[in-house]
Design a protein around this motif. Structure first.
Motif, PDB file in Angstrom:
ATOM      1  N   UNK A  10     -10.238 -10.422  24.805  1.00  0.00           N
ATOM      2  CA  UNK A  10      -9.160 -11.134  24.096  1.00  0.00           C
ATOM      3  C   UNK A  10      -9.766 -11.815  22.840  1.00  0.00           C
ATOM      4  N   UNK A  11      -8.879 -11.648  21.611  1.00  0.00           N
ATOM      5  CA  UNK A  11      -9.449 -12.058  20.447  1.00  0.00           C
ATOM      6  C   UNK A  11      -8.711 -13.366  20.015  1.00  0.00           C
ATOM      7  N   UNK A  12      -9.366 -14.513  19.555  1.00  0.00           N
ATOM      8  CA  UNK A  12      -8.727 -15.699  18.778  1.00  0.00           C
ATOM      9  C   UNK A  12      -9.503 -15.941  17.620  1.00  0.00           C
ATOM     10  N   UNK A  68     -11.219  -7.879  18.807  1.00  0.00           N
ATOM     11  CA  UNK A  68     -10.961  -7.368  17.437  1.00  0.00           C
ATOM     12  C   UNK A  68     -11.718  -8.403  16.492  1.00  0.00           C
ATOM     13  N   UNK A  69     -12.672  -7.973  15.641  1.00  0.00           N
ATOM     14  CA  UNK A  69     -13.139  -9.031  14.540  1.00  0.00           C
ATOM     15  C   UNK A  69     -13.601  -8.496  13.384  1.00  0.00           C
ATOM     16  N   UNK A  70     -13.638  -9.216  12.294  1.00  0.00           N
ATOM     17  CA  UNK A  70     -14.199  -8.999  10.990  1.00  0.00           C
ATOM     18  C   UNK A  70     -15.501  -8.351  11.138  1.00  0.00           C
ATOM     19  N   UNK A  71     -16.039  -8.133   9.916  1.00  0.00           N
ATOM     20  CA  UNK A  71     -17.436  -7.707   9.791  1.00  0.00           C
ATOM     21  C   UNK A  71     -18.185  -8.983   9.556  1.00  0.00           C
ATOM     22  N   UNK A  72     -17.710 -10.213   9.357  1.00  0.00           N
ATOM     23  CA  UNK A  72     -18.604 -11.254   9.522  1.00  0.00           C
ATOM     24  C   UNK A  72     -19.117 -11.556  11.057  1.00  0.00           C
ATOM     25  N   UNK A  73     -18.561 -11.004  12.047  1.00  0.00           N
ATOM     26  CA  UNK A  73     -19.331 -10.887  13.139  1.00  0.00           C
ATOM     27  C   UNK A  73     -20.723 -10.380  13.097  1.00  0.00           C
ATOM     28  N   UNK A  74     -20.939  -9.436  12.477  1.00  0.00           N
ATOM     29  CA  UNK A  74     -22.362  -9.006  12.150  1.00  0.00           C
ATOM     30  C   UNK A  74     -23.006  -9.821  11.062  1.00  0.00           C
ATOM     31  N   UNK A 100     -12.953 -12.687  10.361  1.00  0.00           N
ATOM     32  CA  UNK A 100     -12.445 -13.405  11.819  1.00  0.00           C
ATOM     33  C   UNK A 100     -12.020 -14.914  11.806  1.00  0.00           C
ATOM     34  N   UNK A 101     -11.596 -15.452  12.592  1.00  0.00           N
ATOM     35  CA  UNK A 101     -10.953 -16.575  12.615  1.00  0.00           C
ATOM     36  C   UNK A 101     -11.618 -17.939  12.880  1.00  0.00           C
ATOM     37  N   UNK A 119      -6.412 -17.638  12.410  1.00  0.00           N
ATOM     38  CA  UNK A 119      -6.917 -16.463  13.335  1.00  0.00           C
ATOM     39  C   UNK A 119      -7.500 -15.328  12.606  1.00  0.00           C
ATOM     40  N   UNK A 120      -7.488 -15.216  11.231  1.00  0.00           N
ATOM     41  CA  UNK A 120      -8.167 -14.179  10.574  1.00  0.00           C
ATOM     42  C   UNK A 120      -7.557 -12.860  11.174  1.00  0.00           C
ATOM     43  N   UNK A 121      -8.406 -11.639  11.489  1.00  0.00           N
ATOM     44  CA  UNK A 121      -8.066 -10.636  11.741  1.00  0.00           C
ATOM     45  C   UNK A 121      -7.422 -10.484  13.366  1.00  0.00           C
ATOM     46  N   UNK A 122      -7.769 -11.517  13.952  1.00  0.00           N
ATOM     47  CA  UNK A 122      -7.250 -11.542  15.485  1.00  0.00           C
ATOM     48  C   UNK A 122      -5.769 -11.860  15.597  1.00  0.00           C
ATOM     49  N   UNK A 123      -5.022 -12.207  14.268  1.00  0.00           N
ATOM     50  CA  UNK A 123      -3.609 -12.334  14.376  1.00  0.00           C
ATOM     51  C   UNK A 123      -2.908 -10.910  14.472  1.00  0.00           C
TER      52      UNK A 123
END
Length: 312
Positions: A10-12, A68-74, A100-101, A119-123
């Motif tokens: 799940x993504x938030x 599902x996340x953006x590249x800021x996850x890395x 990401x959110x 939410x960023x990309x999680x939306x």
């Protein structure tokens, strides 16, 4: 990693800002924050699904994560943080160029709270396909927000594949999909407020009435009042485990779920699993952030023994 015991999906929002004050403001009121300035400026790793995965892995469960996340996850170091906990990240979809959110968590001295999220990309989570192959390698699946087609497909796939299935949180926000989520779940974890919203939306009177919609176990958390574990044969009340100090309740519910699934996936009784859940949550409230003070299995067992007179 093969043979996962738990998969969390799940993504938030994956970044948390924690803001504590003596009291929540009334309309138009300005109130001071009651916290060190260094904490005001910190951004903590979060997200319900990732919080559960991190807490479960810290307890020794072989755990996977799907979101599902953006590249800021890395770039933020979040990937490295979870890898260090040995969380399987093969189910995490990173969208290059996306962000990401962030959630802004406001709470007061009485633990009243509200959250504001971008939410960023999680939306766009509902537009993506869940990692079904990774889920199939697990023994159990837990779904957290958001409750979209992404998480619904994952949950129904897990149920069809014979996994233990669980829902964490505000499934009432699934709208018309809520009945399908409930039908595919073995276990339902709700806060007191989340339970009230779900019962109202389904036209039901009591948590036990939810059994007819699918879940065989409905767990309702009540903060310092402990938790109620509603099984088809009756209800068990499990007290909260005292913390050494209270700092921040953000993420306590997610760690509670991780502790419960630690017990249930290891074949423990409902009572023993509930005590594990309460014990794990007691650590998280002792520090700022959801994943800052996660206990090891040994730490959990020692506090459990000190509280209940025996190890789980």
């Amino acid at each position: 990693m093969s043979g996962l015991e738990l998969f969390s999906i799940g993504s938030w929002t994956i970044f948390d800002h924690c803001l504590r004050m003596e009291k929540l403001p009334r309309n138009g009121e300005t109130v001071p924050l009651d916290m060190p300035i260094g904490e005001v400026e910190k951004i903590h790793f979060g997200d319900c699904s990732a919080n559960i995965a991190a807490a479960a892995a810290r307890l020794g469960l072989r755990t996977g994560l799907g979101m599902v996340v953006g590249d800021d996850f890395e770039t933020s170091g979040y990937r490295g943080h979870l890898e260090a906990l040995d969380v399987d990240l093969s189910g995490v979809e990173i969208r290059p160029g996306e962000t990401s959110g962030h959630s802004f968590n406001f709470f007061d001295a009485d633990n009243g709270s509200f959250c504001v999220s971008h939410l960023g990309v999680a939306a766009e989570q509902g537009d993506f396909a869940p990692p079904l192959a990774a889920i199939s390698r697990a023994k159990a699946l837990v779904v957290s927000e958001m409750f979209s087609d992404y998480t619904l497909v994952a949950l129904e796939h897990a149920r069809a594949s014979g996994l233990l299935t669980a829902i964490n949180g505000m499934v009432a926000t699934a709208g018309p999909r809520a009945t399908r989520f409930l039908a595919a779940a073995d276990i339902l974890f709700l806060s007191r407020g989340e339970c009230a919203a779900l019962l109202d939306g389904q036209g039901l009177a009591a948590p036990g009435d939810l059994h007819a919609l699918g879940p065989r176990l409905v767990v309702v958390t009540e903060g310092s009042d402990g938790s109620l574990w509603h099984e088809t044969g009756g209800t068990i009340r499990i007290p909260a485990v005292p913390a050494t100090r209270f700092v921040d309740s953000t993420g306590a519910g997610d760690s509670f779920v991780a502790g419960a699934l630690y017990g249930l996936t290891r074949g423990m009784s409902t009572l023993a699993s509930g005590r594990c859940a309460a014990t794990v949550a007691s650590f998280v409230v002792e520090a700022w952030g959801c994943q800052t003070n996660l206990p090891t299995e040994q730490q959990m067992r020692e506090r459990h023994r000190a509280t209940f007179g025996e190890a789980p």
